[in-house]
Design an enzyme around this catalytic site. Structure first.
Site, PDB file in Angstrom:
ATOM      1  N   HIS A 145       0.809  -1.222   0.000  1.00  0.00           N
ATOM      2  CA  HIS A 145       0.000   0.000   0.000  1.00  0.00           C
ATOM      3  C   HIS A 145       0.842   1.272   0.000  1.00  0.00           C
ATOM      4  CE1 HIS A 145      -3.558   2.247  -0.025  1.00  0.00           C
ATOM      5  NE2 HIS A 145      -4.281   1.580   0.860  1.00  0.00           N
ATOM      6  N   ASP A 180      -2.278   1.958  -4.655  1.00  0.00           N
ATOM      7  CA  ASP A 180      -3.490   2.295  -3.908  1.00  0.00           C
ATOM      8  C   ASP A 180      -4.570   1.240  -4.140  1.00  0.00           C
ATOM      9  OD1 ASP A 180      -2.448   4.571  -2.768  1.00  0.00           O
ATOM     10  OD2 ASP A 180      -2.850   5.744  -4.590  1.00  0.00           O
TER      11      ASP A 180
END
Lengths: 444, 326
Positions: free
Chosen positions: A417, A421
């Protein structure tokens, strides 16, 4: 003059290698380029070749011994040449000089060799380090030395204490018991106020350790591939914030396609198409439109790759390896099948070369052959994402208002992450689902 | 305070003591009108006359015998040997006579003689005029050994040596004669056996003598820039040795390098190192004790080789980095 053979550094991260077996016996002739010794690196077995003609005069390590990179492992020279055993020589010198005090030796005597049998004597530590450790009831065996030759210095003890004080609070009695039993307080879960370690915790821990050693059938060293896998998993799990998305895929069309293609491909190259290859192809195909996942994070830089190289995890005895199908998006199913099958069997035989595992940009971990539906795969760093594949199972599914039995499979996509995204990852997974549910898109 | 040279400080110490005590006199080769080999006694013959500033024949055996005899019969002679290397010729009188008299006569005879002599290299005086032989004398029971490194210390220590009832070897360094420093005009003594902390620090203790004090201070300044804090201790007297000050410093830093110009092998630095190792400060050591001394070669005449034969500032810097594991 005999030439030293050293443990070669066969990869950027390789720090030690394990001698698998000597392919030449001591006293036998070797020729330049002839395989001399089989070495297990981080993940593969490699035959190390002799770099000169001569006779193998001496080997310094037995099979299964772990050797640091660049340490001398053997000597090659002329027939009849004698390699002095430096260790024995040191011992002899030392005993000679202790017998007659007046004798002067010009060579330095290494005292650690003399007392090598005592574990305490193996540790190099300065008087100051020893004093501080004693004052804090700390066993120096659990302190890492950073001085010359691994000597434990005061700063090392201070560092250890700072760390363990931060980590563990313990009663004086608990400390004393832990010290006399060479236990690391940091390893013991405290049950006192604010997690303070009390006497019972230490005793319980000590008993558990004893029980564990009683029930243990055998102990193996935590080195080589096991250690590499462990280090990488820990590093990945702790550095990359993993988010895992799951999606259920209707594989019915894929199952049918495989049925149709299997005999065709088998006829073409002799290899049997499996779902793994279909998924490799589908992932590579989908990634072309989602290059934001085809990246890696290295030294504070995000590297974007134009080539799509798909790695697939293969279980091997004592671990797993990840061979890579390069440019998978440009290859047909037949070629991918052939490559996957070849790499897979090389992997299981332990004959993969470092090149086979290099430059992956995305990894697939397929547990579909087991009773596993979904799981959280750990990213194969420095890549940005990994796809976990579960089993295909017939399930009742609603199709156009009717309940039908369909071949269902769950995919789990873990992504880093920091650099990827949620939305792009979700879009990739959605497109992948779309491709797998309409697999003929793969041949368009 | 006045800023005067090492030479002037020594001269002032002698002159003040000669004015204060009629028993004090100086003797040596060419110390009269010529002022001695290094000009230390310049002008003294004018003030004190040839009776008390005695030119001698060129015989170290004769001068030293004369000085020891005079001392035993109640005088307080200060003997100047032109180069400390020539002590070999005076050896019997110093080692076998002066050092032992008090003991052998059951305390009924004192030998209050001071033997002043320049040692050390750096002037291009080659192998017979550049040695540092203080360890020989430190080995002999009954002799005190002094090695001042600054004008202030030279004056105070020489006065203490003159007033001491035992034979004292007073080693000057020929390259320090021109060094200036603050020295009070009034009379003062620095007790023999009291070391001086020339610079405070926390990481490494350097115990340095004579010329090496200055080189160590220079090295300490360079190391400071790299974040290594060096404490420089000057024992000032080898016998008696101020163990307390040295041990206190090592207890604080945990690391010690003994720096001396004499040949490392068998030098007095080994004595200091062993003393630390044998003491209870052993438990505070965080690295092996290091010695930095001269090479085991006769002092070369060639200036470049002469430099290479004894520790230089960069050697001391390197040693500190090594002991700091950096």
């Amino acid at each position: 003059m005999a030439t030293k053979v050293v443990m070669p550094k066969l990869g950027a991260t390789m720090e030690q290698g394990t001698i698998v077996n000597w392919l030449v016996k001591v006293g036998e002739k070797v020729e330049y380029g002839e395989p001399l010794v089989e070495v297990l690196t981080d993940k593969v077995n490699i035959e190390v070749e002799a770099e000169m003609d001569g006779v193998l005069l001496k080997t310094c390590f037995e099979a299964e011994e772990v050797v640091q990179v660049h340490d001398v492992i053997a000597y090659i020279g002329e027939e009849g040449e004698v390699i002095e055993d430096t260790e024995d020589e040191t011992l002899q010198q030392a005993s000679a000089s202790s017998n007659s005090g007046a004798q002067e030796t010009t060579k330095e005597i290494i005292p650690e060799k003399l007392t090598g049998t005592e574990s305490q004597a193996k540790i190099r530590r300065t008087p100051a380090a020893r004093k501080l450790a004693k004052e804090n009831n700390l066993s120096l065996e659990i302190v890492q030395g950073t001085g010359p030759k691994g000597r434990i210095q005061k700063a090392d003890v201070e560092e250890h204490l700072r760390y363990s004080i931060q980590k563990t609070k313990a009663t004086p009695l608990a400390k004393k018991i832990a010290h006399s039993n060479h236990l690391d307080l940091g390893q013991i879960q405290g049950s006192g106020v604010n997690g303070k370690v009390v006497r019972d915790d230490v005793l319980k821990h000590s008993k558990a350790e004893m029980d564990a050693s009683v029930h243990a059938v055998k102990k193996t060293s935590f080195t080589g591939m096991r250690k590499v896998i462990a280090d990488r998993m820990v590093q990945s799990a702790y550095t990359a914030p993993h988010v895992t998305l799951t999606s259920e895929i209707d594989m019915t069309n894929c199952v049918n396609m495989r049925k149709e293609l299997l005999p065709i491909i088998e006829k073409q190259n002799g290899y049997r198409l499996s779902f793994n290859e279909v998924i490799v192809k589908a992932v590579a195909h989908t990634l072309q439109n989602h290059l934001s996942l085809n990246v890696s994070l290295q030294n504070d830089e995000i590297i974007h790759y134009s080539t799509i190289n798909i790695g697939f995890a293969v279980a091997v005895p004592n671990g797993l390896v990840v061979p890579v199908v390069k440019n998978a998006n440009q290859k047909g199913l037949a070629a991918i099948t052939e490559e996957c099958k070849t790499l897979g069997s090389l992997a299981r035989e332990g004959k993969l070369l470092p090149d086979h595992m290099k430059d992956g940009t995305f990894t697939i971990s397929n547990l579909g052959m087991y009773a596993v539906d979904a799981f959280t795969p750990i990213i194969n760093q420095p890549e940005a994402a990994i796809l976990g594949v579960g089993r295909i199972q017939e399930k009742p599914v609603g199709v156009n208002g009717e309940i039908k039995l369909r071949s269902m499979m769950t995919l789990s996509l873990s992504f880093d992450h920091r650099i990827v995204d949620g939305a792009p990852a979700a879009e990739f997974l959605t497109d992948l689902k779309n491709v797998l549910e309409n697999p003929y898109k793969l041949i368009i | 305070m006045r800023n005067i040279t090492y030479v002037e400080a020594i001269r002032e110490a002698m002159s003040q003591e000669m004015r204060a005590n009629q028993d004090v006199f100086i003797l040596g080769e060419d110390i009269g009108i010529y002022g001695g080999a290094f000009g230390v006694t310049n002008g003294m013959i004018e003030e004190f006359g040839p009776e008390r500033v005695r030119n001698t024949p060129i015989s170290e055996a004769a001068i030293s015998g004369c000085a020891v005899g005079a001392a035993m019969t109640g005088m307080r002679p200060i003997l100047e040997l032109q180069f400390s290397d020539f002590i070999t010729i005076a050896m019997d009188n110093i080692v076998n006579q002066a050092a032992k008299m008090r003991y052998m006569f059951g305390g009924k005879a004192n030998v209050p003689v001071v033997i002043r002599t320049p040692g050390g290299s750096g002037a291009g005086f080659a192998a017979q005029h550049s040695q540092s032989l203080e360890a020989w004398m430190a080995h002999i029971p009954g002799l005190k050994v002094v090695q001042p490194s600054t004008p202030y210390d030279a004056k105070g220590l020489l006065k203490a040596a003159i007033n001491d009832d035992n034979p004292v070897m007073f080693y000057e360094h020929k390259m320090l004669y021109g060094v200036r420093g603050d020295v009070p005009e009034e009379t003062y003594e620095i007790p023999l056996g009291k070391a001086d902390i020339k610079k405070e620090g926390t990481d490494v203790t350097i115990v340095a003598t004579s010329m090496m004090v200055h080189k160590s201070l220079e090295a300490a300044k360079l190391l400071e820039e790299e974040g290594i804090s060096v404490e420089v201790i000057d024992p000032r007297t080898l016998v008696p040795l101020d163990k307390e000050t040295i041990l206190h410093s090592v207890r604080k830093t945990g690391r010690v390098i003994v720096v001396y110009e004499a040949v490392k092998r068998g030098g007095y630095g080994a004595e200091i190192a062993s003393m630390i190792g044998e003491s209870d400060v052993f438990d505070y050591l965080d690295a092996p004790i290091m010695r930095l001394g001269g090479r085991a070669v006769p002092m070369p005449y060639n200036a470049f080789l002469e430099q290479k034969a004894v520790p230089q500032v960069e050697d001391i810097v390197q040693a500190c980095k090594t002991i700091m594991n950096k």
